[in-house]
Design a protein around this motif. Structure first.
Motif: not given
Length: 749
Positions: A26-32, A265-281
């Motif tokens: 739920e944290h908010r970062l610019p250009q996430m 790794m993804a955030a480093k790759m694209i140069g902006r913040p990345v949110k990764l949330v697991l689905e229940r499955t």
């Protein structure tokens, strides 16, 4: 009157019920940006090709990260798996990955079904999810080991750990068994189970130059910091991990899993913040589970019920990527006095995700087998199950020959049996009914070790008269914010309303993982010591200040009450703590502490104990099992908060019901994939399943474990419950079910 022990309301309760508590996703970062993992659909093999071009062209897609383009990590992350025959490979130790269970897109190998094989990053969650589902990953499947019976042919011995030896023994087991007139030989099994906290795993990663900030749902901010730093080959100080609230963990969030590093790794790759949330499955596979166990117990007893010999051999499933041993024999080694005892732990290796800790790992599975076996032995001896346990009561630790730091188990048996009405039980199976409904009564012993590790804390008094106490611990919903506030209030002599406790950040003084029921026992003493040190510092400042009403007094003659320093002999001589700070320049006054265990575990054995009694109602026609009431009594040291302690014990009991009657990860063993990877098909207890739960906390003083006398309560509640249910089912039906969960089809067979 001490605030410690009182059942005050949670200090973070208002934030949670109003939705103001901020969880990791739920944290908010610019250009996430938003990321979604793509998981393998085979249990073993190699990635042949990935058709990413079409997905990369989809609306909103920013990147598709695979083993072909993922950032190369500073240390080799390619796994060093165990060989097919169960033999351990011998990789160069200098090239070992920092965490073998991580699969971080550094090669084309697939080691289990549901392993991360790609990450899709897009501008919105919906775009990321849609693109991830369209990504085509083609694999060349290889022969996988998915047969537990076959894997048992090449068993391995786990690496020994402190307090968890793979093999133990005392006395002459064979000779003692020969002399035992009553014997039991039985095998029990528990299935793979998955954690299902309401909040799934979630990570937000943000790089600022060579510094990384992670908002991660974790039980171990410091552990995440170390693992991620070693993965990228940077100093731990360059990684900050923030986690003020956790929406449930139960062990699965105690480790750092692949998705955390993949988000970075993804955030480093694209140069902006990345949110990764697991689905229940996605909670089924890449973030651990309780492993399968098969437990063989052999008991021999005299006619009096005294155990002459006991053997407990456990086989648990593990993974090719990394080992995890479910220490089921830990309970057996400690709970009952027997002159002859043997235990062993072996691993059967499968192509599955690496197992992990799940509430009361080892003790929950192990207590099911041991306490079921004790019940079976009681019937063979025609002896009351409680009396059998009392006949084998361990007055000291039978494994280490040490006195207990405290043990109230006799009182727990007495109190719980009285409240349950055990003396009205007809011992004959099938003899008790309510109309046509079969009624069964069963009981079991509960136990869990009292753990403690190093922890640090800092306490500061601000000019406005409020205090801030800091420690890098965690609140999993267990009440850590509240309990630490109470401890600090007592030690400082301030009201709870004037104290704020900060946790969940690696910028704070380091605390251990919030697992093993050790948070209060570890962090509590650090908070207590820091607050006491601050109090003494303020007293020293007051007596040295010529303008203070307390000037010149002996420090030992001054007390702290409601934010004031007060002369014990002349209460009119007093000074507000805030005034001391103001007169000293208005800067916060601080003190810190490092609370370390001493040699107490060399002198004492430390465990919490309890007794649990269960009533079941069974429909004889369809086999449905209801649990109208459970009674438990527990000796868990000094209680810090009556309300949160009661909640933790109740939560453990409910989980024990789920373990006994419902929980099982249904695997399609042809492919090694969970087929009930959702909350509709993976059954856990809901409100309608729960009857009356009567909990008594037996007063217990333990001055050996730590200065607070506190033992953990997070996990003992689950132990013994599954066995008590199984024992009650036998009493109701005369059918002994040794394989969990106990479902209607097993009752009817």
């Amino acid at each position: 009157m001490s605030i410690v022990g009182q059942g005050i309301d949670r200090v973070d309760g208002h934030l949670k019920v109003t939705g103001a508590a901020t969880y990791s996703a739920e944290h908010r970062l610019p250009q996430m940006a938003h990321a979604m993992m793509v998981l393998s659909t085979i249990p073993k093999g190699r990635i042949a090709s990935i058709d990413s071009a079409a997905v990369e062209a989809m609306p909103g897609v920013i990147a598709v990260m695979t083993h072909r383009n993922a950032p190369r990590l500073a240390l080799p992350q390619g796994s060093q798996p165990k060989k097919e025959g169960g033999e351990q490979s011998k990789p160069d130790q200098k090239k070992q990955p920092p965490n073998p269970k991580l699969t971080l897109l550094q090669d084309d190998m697939v080691w289990y079904n549901a392993q991360p094989v790609a990450v899709v990053v897009a501008d919105t969650f919906e775009h990321a999810r849609d693109a991830a589902r369209r990504l085509q990953v083609h694999c060349r499947a290889e022969r996988a080991q998915l047969d537990f019976a076959q894997a048992k042919k090449t068993l391995r011995r786990p690496e020994p750990q402190p307090e968890r030896p793979s093999d133990t023994g005392r006395g002459n087991f064979a000779r003692s068994m020969e002399r035992a007139p009553t014997r039991l030989d039985a095998t029990y099994s528990t299935p793979m189970e998955n954690h299902n906290p309401i909040e799934p795993h979630a990570t937000i990663a943000h790089w600022s130059g060579d510094k990384l900030a992670l908002y991660d749902s974790t039980q171990n901010v410091s552990g995440v910091q170390r693992t991620v730093a070693s993965s990228f080959g940077i100093a731990p100080e360059q990684v900050r991990v923030i986690c003020p609230f956790v929406g449930g963990g139960f062990g699965c969030k105690g480790s750092t899993w692949s998705h955390v590093v993949l988000a970075a790794m993804a955030a480093k790759m694209i140069g902006r913040p990345v949110k990764l949330v697991l689905e229940r499955t996605q909670m089924f596979g890449p973030v651990g589970a309780r492993p399968l166990t098969e437990q063989h117990l052999v008991l021999g007893a005299a006619k009096s019920g005294k155990l002459a010999a006991l053997r407990h051999d456990t086989i648990s499933s593990t993974a090719f990527l990394d080992d995890f041993a479910e220490p089921c024999t830990a309970v057996t080694r400690k709970l009952y006095a027997s002159d002859s005892l043997q235990t062993s732990q072996r691993l059967a290796t499968l192509n599955v995700g690496v197992p992990t800790y799940m509430r009361a790992p080892g003790e929950s599975s192990g207590s099911f087998a041991l306490e079921s076996a004790m019940d079976e032995l009681a019937y063979k001896l025609d002896m009351d199950p409680v009396q059998l346990r009392l006949a084998n009561y361990a007055e000291k630790d039978p494994e280490k020959d040490l006195p207990w730091s405290s043990k109230s188990l006799r009182e727990c048996y007495r109190v719980a049996a009285e409240r349950f009405g055990w003396n009205r039980r007809n011992p004959k199976p099938g003899s008790m009914r309510k109309g046509r409904t079969l009624v069964g009564w069963g009981m079991a012993t509960a136990t869990y070790p009292a753990n403690r590790k190093n922890a640090k804390a800092m306490a500061s008094l601000l000019p406005d008269g409020t205090a801030v106490v800091r420690s890098g611990s965690h609140d999993l919903g267990t009440g850590t914010y509240t309990v630490m506030t109470q401890i600090a209030a007592d030690a400082l002599g301030m009201p709870v309303s004037k104290i704020r406790f900060h946790l969940g950040d690696t910028m704070l003084p380091e605390a251990p993982v919030s697992g093993g029921s050790q948070t209060v026992a570890s962090v509590g003493p650090a908070v207590h010591q820091a607050a006491r040190a601050l109090r003494e510092k303020l007293i020293g400042m007051a007596v040295a200040d010529s303008a203070s009403p307390l000037h010149g007094m002996a420090a030992g003659d001054i007390d702290a009450v409601d934010g004031w320093l007060v002369s014990r002999a002349a209460p009119a001589r007093r000074q507000e703590m805030a005034a001391i700070v103001a007169r000293a320049g208005g800067q916060p006054v601080s003190a810190d502490a490092n609370a370390e265990p001493g040699d107490e575990k060399k002198r004492y054995a430390m465990h919490a104990f309890g007794a649990v009694f269960v009533e079941v109602h069974i429909d004889p026609d369809v086999g449905t099992i209801r649990v109208p009431r459970i009674v438990g009594a527990y000796g868990v040291g000094r209680v810090m908060n009556r309300k949160t302690t009661h909640s933790q014990l109740m939560g453990g009991i409910v989980w024990g019901m789920g373990m006994g009657l419902m929980e099982k990860t249904e695997m399609d063993w042809r492919f090694g994939r969970a087929v009930n990877a959702n909350l509709a098909d993976y059954h856990v207890p809901v409100n309608a399943d729960i009857g009356a739960i009567d909990i008594t906390i037996v007063d217990e003083e333990d001055k050996q474990i730590n200065e607070l006398g506190a033992k953990g309560v997070g996990e003992i509640g689950i132990t013994g419950v599954a066995a008590a249910i199984a024992n009650a089912v036998y009493h109701a039906t005369g059918k002994r079910i040794r394989d969990l969960p106990i479902t209607p089809d097993k009752v009817l067979v």
